[in-house]
Structures are given as structure tokens and as C-alpha cells.
Design a protein around this motif. Structure first.
Motif, short mmCIF file in Angstrom:
data_model
loop_
_atom_site.label_atom_id
_atom_site.label_comp_id
_atom_site.label_asym_id
_atom_site.label_seq_id
_atom_site.Cartn_x
_atom_site.Cartn_y
_atom_site.Cartn_z
N PRO A 133 -6.04 74.31 39.99
CA PRO A 133 -7.37 74.82 39.63
C PRO A 133 -8.09 73.98 38.58
N ALA A 134 -7.33 73.28 37.71
CA ALA A 134 -7.97 72.53 36.63
C ALA A 134 -8.91 71.47 37.19
N PHE A 135 -8.42 70.72 38.17
CA PHE A 135 -9.22 69.66 38.77
C PHE A 135 -10.50 70.24 39.38
N PHE A 136 -10.33 71.35 40.11
CA PHE A 136 -11.50 71.93 40.79
C PHE A 136 -12.51 72.48 39.78
N MET A 137 -12.01 73.04 38.68
CA MET A 137 -12.95 73.59 37.70
C MET A 137 -13.74 72.50 37.02
N ILE A 138 -13.06 71.38 36.70
CA ILE A 138 -13.77 70.27 36.07
C ILE A 138 -14.84 69.73 37.02
N LEU A 139 -14.47 69.57 38.29
CA LEU A 139 -15.45 69.05 39.24
C LEU A 139 -16.58 70.05 39.44
N ALA A 140 -16.25 71.36 39.41
CA ALA A 140 -17.30 72.37 39.55
C ALA A 140 -18.26 72.28 38.38
N SER A 141 -17.73 72.06 37.16
CA SER A 141 -18.66 71.97 36.03
C SER A 141 -19.50 70.72 36.13
N PHE A 142 -18.92 69.61 36.62
CA PHE A 142 -19.72 68.40 36.82
C PHE A 142 -20.83 68.65 37.84
N CYS A 143 -20.48 69.33 38.95
CA CYS A 143 -21.48 69.64 39.97
C CYS A 143 -22.62 70.42 39.35
N ALA A 169 -17.93 65.73 29.31
CA ALA A 169 -17.07 64.61 29.69
C ALA A 169 -15.83 64.53 28.80
N VAL A 170 -16.01 64.86 27.51
CA VAL A 170 -14.87 64.76 26.59
C VAL A 170 -13.77 65.73 27.02
N LEU A 171 -14.17 67.00 27.32
CA LEU A 171 -13.18 67.97 27.78
C LEU A 171 -12.59 67.52 29.11
N GLY A 229 -7.18 56.78 35.87
CA GLY A 229 -7.82 55.97 34.85
C GLY A 229 -9.26 55.68 35.22
N THR A 230 -9.51 55.40 36.49
CA THR A 230 -10.87 55.12 36.94
C THR A 230 -11.75 56.35 36.80
N LEU A 231 -11.21 57.52 37.16
CA LEU A 231 -12.00 58.75 36.99
C LEU A 231 -12.37 58.93 35.53
N ILE A 232 -11.39 58.67 34.63
CA ILE A 232 -11.66 58.83 33.19
C ILE A 232 -12.73 57.85 32.74
N ALA A 233 -12.59 56.59 33.17
CA ALA A 233 -13.58 55.59 32.78
C ALA A 233 -14.97 55.97 33.27
N ILE A 286 -8.31 75.06 29.26
CA ILE A 286 -9.31 74.16 28.68
C ILE A 286 -10.34 73.77 29.72
N SER A 287 -9.89 73.59 30.97
CA SER A 287 -10.88 73.27 32.01
C SER A 287 -11.81 74.46 32.23
N LEU A 288 -11.30 75.68 32.05
CA LEU A 288 -12.17 76.85 32.17
C LEU A 288 -13.19 76.84 31.03
N ILE A 289 -12.74 76.46 29.83
CA ILE A 289 -13.67 76.38 28.69
C ILE A 289 -14.76 75.36 29.01
N ALA A 290 -14.34 74.22 29.58
CA ALA A 290 -15.33 73.20 29.95
C ALA A 290 -16.36 73.78 30.90
N PHE A 291 -15.88 74.60 31.86
CA PHE A 291 -16.82 75.17 32.82
C PHE A 291 -17.77 76.14 32.15
N VAL A 292 -17.23 77.03 31.31
CA VAL A 292 -18.08 78.01 30.64
C VAL A 292 -19.11 77.30 29.76
N LEU A 293 -18.64 76.21 29.12
CA LEU A 293 -19.54 75.43 28.28
C LEU A 293 -20.72 74.90 29.08
N THR A 294 -20.45 74.41 30.29
CA THR A 294 -21.54 73.84 31.08
C THR A 294 -22.55 74.90 31.47
N LEU A 295 -22.11 76.17 31.54
CA LEU A 295 -23.05 77.23 31.88
C LEU A 295 -24.12 77.36 30.80
#
Lengths: 297, 668
Positions: A133-143, A169-171, A229-233, A286-295
Motif C-alpha cells: 500500500p505504501a507505493f500506491f499511496m505515494i503515487l496516489a498523492s502524486f496524482c 517529495a521529501v516524504l 534510485g531513478t524514482l528518487i532522483a 508515513i506514506s498515509l501522512i504524505a497523502f493526507v498532507l497533499t489533501l
């Protein structure tokens, strides 16, 4: 196409830098940066000994695992530049391709018919499941913040370097680093240098592989590091500078990423195995926090 | 021309119904052949009409002669047509598979039992087709009842086993609770609109709040479909039934519940946010709970049964996305959600029947379904193993197989819905995304274990080491399902088009190609990626093969820390595989352990046994507790049942006396 090339180049030296960092920290000179890739080349030239219990799955799994990671690498873009293949929600395919490779490595471990391999397989599948779920939540917040739906779109928007994008991005980087560590079985979740089978995760799964197949497994691991590493960069790459400068920044970030992993491995002890689940759930939180933050951005 | 067709139908339908009684007359050896022919005939007739309906988009309707209050009309619109096609495919593979599976039973089962079994199987197909065709309440409920009873008879096949009989009766009771709820829904329609039919729904929903009647219908259908917490019959009935029946029940019969839910859902008009929220949350819970329980099962078929609940959850997530799209007036969301649900339904019917048939083959070859007794079957039964592997890859939603495509559509809906304006929707959709991702991860955990423990390593019992590959006649239907899985996975665009067409004609929306223009390009790109993946894998394999051919390749014992006396019992078991996971989720499931502790005075401890047993908490509390309570209450009442005729005469005398006294004091 650029990103695919860069991933291939990075995979050549990435693990070498980790090893070099660790030995420097320990006060040793340490092996050459290209030593891991030389080891792999040596492995690729060898014959094989298979367990008499194992069968077709063991023969197939390392190959399929490498094929999935190579295919997944085709989906990763470099900043705003299109990946070889790009479409909306391509990251879903990306995640499921990696899962396909993992699936085969897990059943290959069970193919050997030993309790050690089974142990590793059970742990690997449990941890990767928890991390999904972490990966999907981060991508959802990016979307959500970039109003884009593909890797390429998301990262080219992130390249505009707004402050709000940077915060997310930092999270995201924190989460990606941890996903990379779990995917590649690194400290603090798994110690690749441990010598006790009972406490291994990834190493114990490939205990009965050798020669060519073990080489393939190593290449797969190098590539996975380079992909993450590429995703991070991509998360922090400024989009408005020339490509040459971007590539320079890219390699700097890869080196930094490898040095960070090396330092973490030098100074941190490994988690107790029964604490790993909590550790991974914390990453998901933490990825959930990132998502809530983007809201609220 | 059309008139002639109707005339033929009028003669054919009662004729076909009478023809099924032929099964009682033919000798036991030919019963399977006869039922295969009957099923193929029925499938050809209904699929012919269904394909016609799907291709030209016109609804087919045909009024049967009225019988009493029943005025049955066969109506096939595109939704019914899709379900008819899906069910025909699985029923055909089921009957083909049953030929080999029932072979050993021919000797010790009576002629009548076999006749009833085949008769019920044929009628299960007929009743399921009728469920999809009838619109008015009475006929629909009649067909629904027919479906429940015929499947009940099929589950009862091994009724000499008391446990199976109990399970079957439990199934029958729960089906009737569901039917009462559906009947109640129809009665509400009848009392307000005067029309007891699905056609009255849109009129009713336009003027009344939607939630109560929807929930009534939903729960009624959810008992059939197996949504949590209405699933308790499912993990019991599926393992009890013979494998071809479990395949058909799990593959298509529980989908009739989804059919009913969709029929109602397509007419909804208001309170859509609440309804969508209800469906989505319940579905995510169903998916997660189903797969969690699946992980804990040691019985191969019970594990598959719980995984059906998981997949019903995924279908439900698609439906939930569609309903929320209706709330948001977001047409692309509606199409993505419902198309994802329908495609997953088709996919699930393929891979779940494949998996159940394979589990049946394993049972036939080893006489056990307990994974702890299996192992190493890939060496003895390579074809079954590879087909099972194909099924597991598909059910985990991994590319390049069909499960991925439907999950991709649902993900598409969830992610595009995320960017809507309403914060409620965003919260719901992120919940759906996390749920679906976690379900995917758990499914990988569940099925790597199921495949690895059952087919890999070495055999854990005599039966497993001496298993033999099953006959070609039992492999053939599985290969059919496998071809379907691979085709949908490799060229998804071809299949998504008609499935999404069903949603657009049912809801009168534009086609998915105009609403989500990039979708088909994306699907073709997925085909391309699948092609690249296959080419890469084959390429590396060829290089590997050529290189290793020139080098020394030997085999030796598995590395076991230098310990060489390796026994099969040293392998990781399915219970130890799930050990960490069970600890992680222990508040949700009940795990009981039986162990005799070593006492202080046990100087030389003897051999001890240790056993664990996990049970479904919802089942314990929701069905077992009330039924145990009522059984206990009834036992108290049973003091009156003495078995002595004098007492019974006394009871009637006392009753008459009571009536007399009551009427004497003018109370009655």
C-alpha cells in the motif's frame, strides 16, 4: 530511452559504492567499486549444481524475475522525458510486474523443499505484502497534487519544483528509500552479510541457486536498486535545467543514495525479525501522512 | 421468420424441460454423456440469443404461456446476455470435467444418486439462465429457488457423510433467508407501484429514498454472492461439494448474486453517496477478510472458497466505484467501475473454476485436500501443476494474465475518481486503492503458499509421493479455461470492448472509447508490455539454455546447514509459512491451540502432539452462536417429546381443555 540507459549504467556501480562506503567506514580500503559486477560476470561463466528436489520452477524463476525487472525498467521515465513505454496509470503495471518477479522467486524458494528456504519465502512475501500500500499511496498523492496520471506526467510536473511539491517529495523519498531497502533485503530489515540461515530473508531464499542463476538474481537486485534510485532522483530533479546538468545531478543522487545505504548499514543494527512488521507498517503510515498532507496543499 | 422462431421456441422449451427427465431412464454409463448433450443444447440455444443481443444491442423478449399468477416473460438484455455467456462457458467446462471426476463414483453410488446428480446439474444451468432472463418477481423468485435447490442437491452428493449433510442444510437455510429478503424487496415494490418486477425499480427509485430497498435487495443477493458478513455458508459448502460443482458454484452461481445487485444498482437515482459508500466499504472488508481467512486454511478447497469471497470483494469495489461515479455524474468513472467489475466477474469464473478443477484433480490423485499432507506433486502431475500455477498467477492479478486487466480497470476508476472535488470521495477512493493493493499483496502471499506447499518440495505423505497424473479428459476443460485466461491477458482490448458495451447500453451512456479515449491505447500498450516480457523471458531462457548446455550441470541434495539426512517432514509447512502472519492478525481470527504442557515430574517426556485450529470469528458469532442458542432452547422444549403415546394423548386432552376454559370465560 535515456532513463533505461541510465538505469543500466547505475546498476553497474551502485552496489559497489555501498560496499566501498561500508569498508571505508570500518577503516578498511575495501574492494573496487566494480567488484560486485565482476563477481557476477564470474558467476555467469560457471556451471550449475541444482538441488535434486527442485524442478522446473527453480530453472525458470531467476530468468522470469530478471525479465520482469527489465520490463519494469522500461516504464520508468527520466524527469520529464518519456520512458520507453508510458501510459496513464503505468505505475500500476510497474508495481504488479515487480510482484510477478517476486512471486516466482518465492515459489522457487519453496521448490528446494527445505525449511530454511521456506522461512525466507514466508518472510519475503509477508513483508512485501505489507509494503504494497505504501507505493500506491505515494503515487496516489502524486496524482492528486500534480493532476497527472502517469509516471512521466507526474515527474515532469514535480520538476517545476514548487514548495508544495517538494514537501510531498521529501516524504515520498523517505518511503521510496524504504521500499528499495525492503525490496532488496537491506538493513534494517534484512542483513545481506549475515551468516546464520535462521535470520536471513533474501539470502536464504537463493541458498540453493548458484552459477548462472545466482548471477541473474544479483543483476536483478542491482537493477531494482537503480530503478528505485531513478524514482528518487525524479522526485527532486529540477526540470528547467539542461539535460547534461540533469544527468550530472542524477549520478550525484545515485551516489548519495548508495552512500546513505552504506552508512546506515555501518552504524545500524538489524531489526529483530518480529519487529520488521511494525517497521514496515510505520513506513506505510508515513506514506498515509504524505497523502493526507497533499489533501491540504 | 420471427414468428416461426417463436413457434419453434414454444415447442422446444417444454420439450427441453421434459427431456431432462430422460436422465433417470438412461443407464448409468450414459448419464454423463446425456447431460453433456443437454447442457450443450441449452447453451447453444441461450448463447445464440445472447450473442445476437450483444452484437446488435437490441433486447430480446419472448412471452411464455401464463400459468396461474405467473406471467413469465423471457427478457434478455445485454446484461443478461453477458451473464448467460459466462455461465454457459463454466457449466460446459464443469460437465466435461465431471466425466473423469465422477468415474470412480460410478461403482459405489446408486443409479438413482447419479441420476439425481446429473439432473440437478442440468437444472442448475437452466435455472441460472432463467434467473438472468426473468424480470417479474414471481418468476424470478421461482427460478432463484430452483437454482438454490438444484445446487443444494449437488452439494449433497456425498450425503453419507453427516458433516456434508449438515453443511448442505445450512446452505439451504441461508439461501432461504436471502430469498425472504429479496421477496420483501419485491413486496415493497408491489405495494407502492403495483408492479412486482425489476422494471418497476426505476419508477420506485425516482420517487422514494433508495437506501432501504437497495439494502434489502443487496443483503438478499449478498448472501448468495458471499459478501462479508453474509458469507458463512460459502466456505463450508464449496469444499463439501464435488469439485466440478464447486467450480461452477464459485465460478458462476455466486455471481448470480452480483447479477441481482447490478440489476438493482442500474436503476438507482438518489442517496447514491451513502449507497456507494456502503458497497465500497463492505467490499473492501470482504476482500481483505476473505483473503486473510484464505491464508489461514490448510484445506485446499476451503482456501479457494475464501478466496472467492476476496474476489467478490474486488467485484464489489468496482460496483462501488460505479455507484460513486453515478453520484458524481462522472460518466467515465461509472463505466470504468462497472466494466472492471463485470470483467473481473468473467475472469474470476475462468480462473476459479480452473483452480477448483485442479484442486479436484489433486484430491482424486492423492485422496486428501490437506496441504500438510501434500507436496512435490509437480514431479508426478506436471500438467495439473502448470495449470494450477496459471490459475494462481491470474487470481493474484499479475500481468500478463486476465486478473490484472480487470484490476487495472478498477484501479483506473479509483485513481481517476481520486481527483474529484468531494473530500468524501477522495477518502473513499484512497481507501479503495489501499484495500485493493493490500488484497493483491495478500493474494500473492496466499497463493505462493498454496502452490508452493502443494506442488513443490517433496511429498509429505505416501499418497502425495505416489500420485499419478490425471486423465486427459479431466485436463481438457482446464486447458479451455487456461486459454481464456491467457487470451484476455494478452489482448485485453478485444474483451474490454464488449464488456464495457454492456454497461453503456444498460445505463444509456456513450461508449467507453469516447469517454476514456486513452483506455484502448493503454490496453494495447499493456499487450505490448506483455509481449516484451514474454520475449525477454524466452530470450534469457534460450541464452541460459545454450550456455549451460556446454557446462557441467549436476545435482545434489538441498543445502541444510550441512545436515544431510533430509526428510520431507523437515520442510516448511503451510502452517509455519503463515505463522508470522497469524500473529500479526490475531485479534481478527480465533486460533485455538491444543498442547499438553510438560509437567515438572515428567523426567522422560513422551511423544506429544500439538495442533492448532483457526476459525472464522464472524461465523462463530453470527451463525453458530444463534443456532447453538436456539438448539439449546429447543432441547429444553424437547422434554415434552417423551415418545410415549399416553403423554401425547394427554397433551391433546389438555389442549382441548384449555380451549374449553378459554371459550367458557369468553376470552377466545
Amino acid at each position: 530511452m535515456l532513463s533505461f540507459g541510465l538505469i543500466l549504467i547505475t546498476s553497474l556501480f551502485f552496489t559497489g559504492i555501498i560496499g566501498r562506503t561500508k569498508s571505508l567506514m570500518a577503516g578498511r580500503k575495501g574492494p573496487d567499486v566494480f567488484q560486485p559486477i565482476k563477481n557476477v560476470l564470474l558467476l555467469l561463466r560457471k556451471g550449475s549444481v541444482f538441488s535434486s528436489t527442485s524442478g522446473l520452477i527453480t530453472q525458470l524463476a531467476p530468468t522470469i524475475s530478471l525479465a520482469t525487472v527489465l520490463t519494469a525498467a522500461l516504464l520508468v521515465p527520466f524527469n520529464g522525458q518519456q520512458a520507453v513505454i508510458s501510459f496513464s496509470y503505468d505505475f500500476v503495471l510497474f508495481a504488479y510486474l515487480l510482484a510477478l518477479g517476486r512471486f516466482f522467486m518465492i515459489i522457487a524458494a519453496l521448490d528446494a523443499g527445505s525449511s530454511f528456504q521456506g522461512m525466507g519465502a514466508a518472510r519475503e512475501s509477508l513483508y512485501s505484502m505489507l509494503l504494497e500500500p505504501a507505493f500506491f499511496m505515494i503515487l496516489a498523492s502524486f496524482c492528486l497534487i500534480t493532476h497527472n496520471s502517469s509516471f512521466a506526467g507526474i515527474f515532469s510536473s514535480l520538476g517545476q519544483m514548487n514548495t508544495e511539491f517538494l514537501l510531498a517529495a521529501v516524504l515520498a523519498i523517505f518511503v521510496f528509500v524504504n521500499i528499495a531497502l525492503v525490496e532488496n533485503s537491506r538493513l534494517p530489515v534484512d542483513d545481506p552479510k549475515t551468516h546464520l540461515e535462521l535470520t536471513m530473508i533474501h539470502e536464504v531464499m537463493v541458498l540453493d541457486l548458484c552459477g548462472f542463476d545466482l548471477g541473474l538474481v544479483q543483476i536483478t537486485s542491482f537493477l531494482k536498486f537503480a530503478i528505485f534510485g531513478t524514482l528518487i532522483a525524479n522526485c527532486v530533479m529540477p526540470g528547467f535545467i539542461p539535460v547534461i546538468a540533469q544527468i550530472a545531478i542524477y549520478f550525484a543522487i545515485q551516489m548519495l543514495f548508495a552512500i546513505v545505504i552504506g552508512s546506515v548499514e555501518s552504524f545500524r543494527a538489524r531489526n529483530r525479525l518480529n519487529r520488521n512488521a511494525q517497521y514496515i507498517l510505520a513506513v506505510v503510515a508515513i506514506s498515509l501522512i504524505a497523502f493526507v498532507l497533499t489533501l491540504f496543499l | 421468420m420471427r414468428f416461426l422462431f417463436y413457434k419453434i421456441m414454444e415447442l422446444l422449451l417444454p420439450g427441453a424441460a421434459l427431456l431432462t427427465f430422460l436422465l433417470f431412464a438412461v443407464p448409468a454409463r450414459f448419464k454423463n454423456l446425456t447431460s453433456t448433450i443437454l447442457i450443450l443444447l441449452n447453451a447453444a440455444l441461450s448463447s445464440g440469443i445472447a450473442i445476437q443481443v450483444l452484437s446488435n444491442g437490441q433486447t430480446f423478449s419472448y412471452a411464455l404461456p401464463a400459468v396461474g399468477v405467473l406471467r413469465p416473460t423471457l427478457v434478455i438484455d445485454s446484461l443478461s446476455a453477458l451473464f448467460i455467456l459466462v455461465l454457459n462457458v463454466t457449466v460446459i467446462t464443469g460437465i466435461l470435467y465431471s466425466r473423469g471426476y465422477l468415474q470412480p463414483y460410478l461403482e459405489h453410488k446408486g443409479r438413482m444418486t447419479m441420476a439425481i446428480h446429473h439432473f440437478s446439474f442440468v437444472w442448475l444451468q437452466i435455472s441460472m439462465s432463467l434467473v438472468c432472463m426473468f424480470r417479474d418477481g414471481f418468476s424470478f423468485l421461482l427460478a432463484w429457488e430452483l437454482m438454490s435447490i438444484s445446487s443444494f442437491m449437488l452439494v449433497m452428493f456425498d450425503a453419507e457423510d453427516r458433516h456434508i449433510l449438515r453443511t448442505a442444510i445450512n446452505y439451504l437455510i441461508q439461501m432461504h433467508i436471502g430469498m425472504i429478503l429479496i421477496l420483501a424487496g419485491f413486496l415493497v415494490l408491489d405495494s407502492t407501484t403495483g408492479n412486482m418486477s425489476f422494471d418497476a425499480l426505476s419508477g420506485y427509485f425516482a420517487n422514494h429514498p433508495n437506501m432501504p430497498v437497495f439494502v434489502l435487495f443487496f443483503i438478499g443477493f449478498a448472501i448468495k454472492a458471499g459478501f462479508i458478513p453474509f458469507h458463512t455458508w460459502l466456505p463450508e459448502a464449496h469444499p463439501a461439494a464435488p469439485s466440478h460443482v464447486s467450480g461452477v458454484m464459485s465460478g458462476v452461481m455466486i455471481k448470480m448474486g452480483i447479477y441481482g445487485i447490478l440489476r438493482v444498482t442500474f436503476n438507482l437515482q438518489n442517496q447514491l453517496l451513502e449507497i456507494g459508500c456502503f458497497v465500497l466499504v463492505l467490499s473492501v472488508i470482504s476482500g481483505l477478510y476473505g483473503v486473510m481467512l484464505a491464508i489461514l486454511q490448510r484445506d485446499l478447497k476451503k482456501m479457494l472458497a475464501y478466496s472467492s469471497i476476496e474476489n467478490i470483494g474486488i467485484i464489489g469495489i468496482g460496483i462501488g466505484v460505479g455507484i460513486l461515479g453515478m453520484h458524481d455524474h462522472n460518466q467515465s468513472l461509472i463505466l470504468l467501475g462497472f466494466s472492471g467489475a463485470l470483467l473481473h466477474l468473467l475472469n474470476h469464473s475462468l480462473f476459479k473454476s480452473l483452480l477448483f478443477y485442479s484442486a479436484g484433480s489433486v484430491y482424486k490423485a492423492t485422496h486428501t485436500r490437506n496441504m500438510e499432507q501434500l507436496g512435490g506433486l509437480m514431479k508426478n502431475m506436471p500438467k495439473t501443476a502448470l495449470l494450477f500455477l496459471l490459475g494462481t498467477l491470474a487470481i493474484c492479478g499479475l500481468p500478463p494474465f486476465n486478473g490484472f486487466i480487470s484490476e487495472f480497470l478498477v484501479y483506473n476508476g479509483l485513481f481517476s475518481g481520486l481527483q474529484g472535488q468531494s473530500p468524501y470521495l477522495t477518502a473513499l477512493f484512497i481507501g479503495g486503492i489501499v484495500g485493493l493493493a493490500l488484497i493483491g499483496g495478500l493474494a500473492v502471499f496466499c497463493f505462493t503458499r498454496a502452490f508452493g506447499i502443494t506442488f513443490l518440495g517433496t511429498g509429505r505423505s505416501e499418497h502425495a509421493t505416489h500420485a499419478k497424473e490425471i486423465s486427459v479428459s479431466m485436463l481438457f476443460p482446464k486447458i479451455l479455461a487456461g486459454i481464456g485466461i491467457i487470451c484476455i491477458g494478452l489482448v485485453p482490448a478485444v474483451f474490454v470492448k464488449p464488456v464495457s458495451g454492456v454497461v453503456s447500453t444498460s445505463l444509456k451512456l456513450p461508449s467507453i472509447a469516447t469517454l476514456v479515449p486513452a483506455l484502448f491505447d493503454n490496453l494495447w500498450t499493456i499487450s505490448l508490455v506483455a509481449g516484451i516480457l514474454v520475449l525477454l523471458a524466452v530470450g534469457i531462457l534460450l541464452i541460459r539454455y545454450r550456455l549451460l548446455a556446454k557446462r557441467s550441470v549436476t545435482s545434489g541434495p538441498t543445502w541444510c546447514c550441512g545436515y544431510t539426512a533430509i526428510k520431507p517432514s523437515l520442510q516448511y509447512t503451510s502452517t509455519s509459512f503463515t505463522g508470522d502472519f497469524t500473529k500479526l492478525i490475531h485479534p481478527l481470527v480465533h486460533e485455538s491451540k491444543q498442547i499438553i504442557p510438560i509437567q515438572e515430574d515428567d523426567i522422560f517426556p513422551e511423544t506429544r502432539t500439538f495442533s492448532t485450529h483457526t476459525s472464522d470469528n464472524i461465523k462463530n458469532h453470527l451463525t453458530d452462536l444463534p443456532s447453538d442458542f436456539s438448539v439449546a432452547m429447543l432441547r429444553r422444549v424437547a422434554v415434552f417429546q417423551t415418545g410415549k403415546i399416553q403423554h401425547y394423548v394427554l397433551y391433546s386432552l389438555m389442549f382441548m381443555l384449555l380451549i374449553f376454559i378459554l371459550s367458557f370465560f369468553n376470552i377466545l
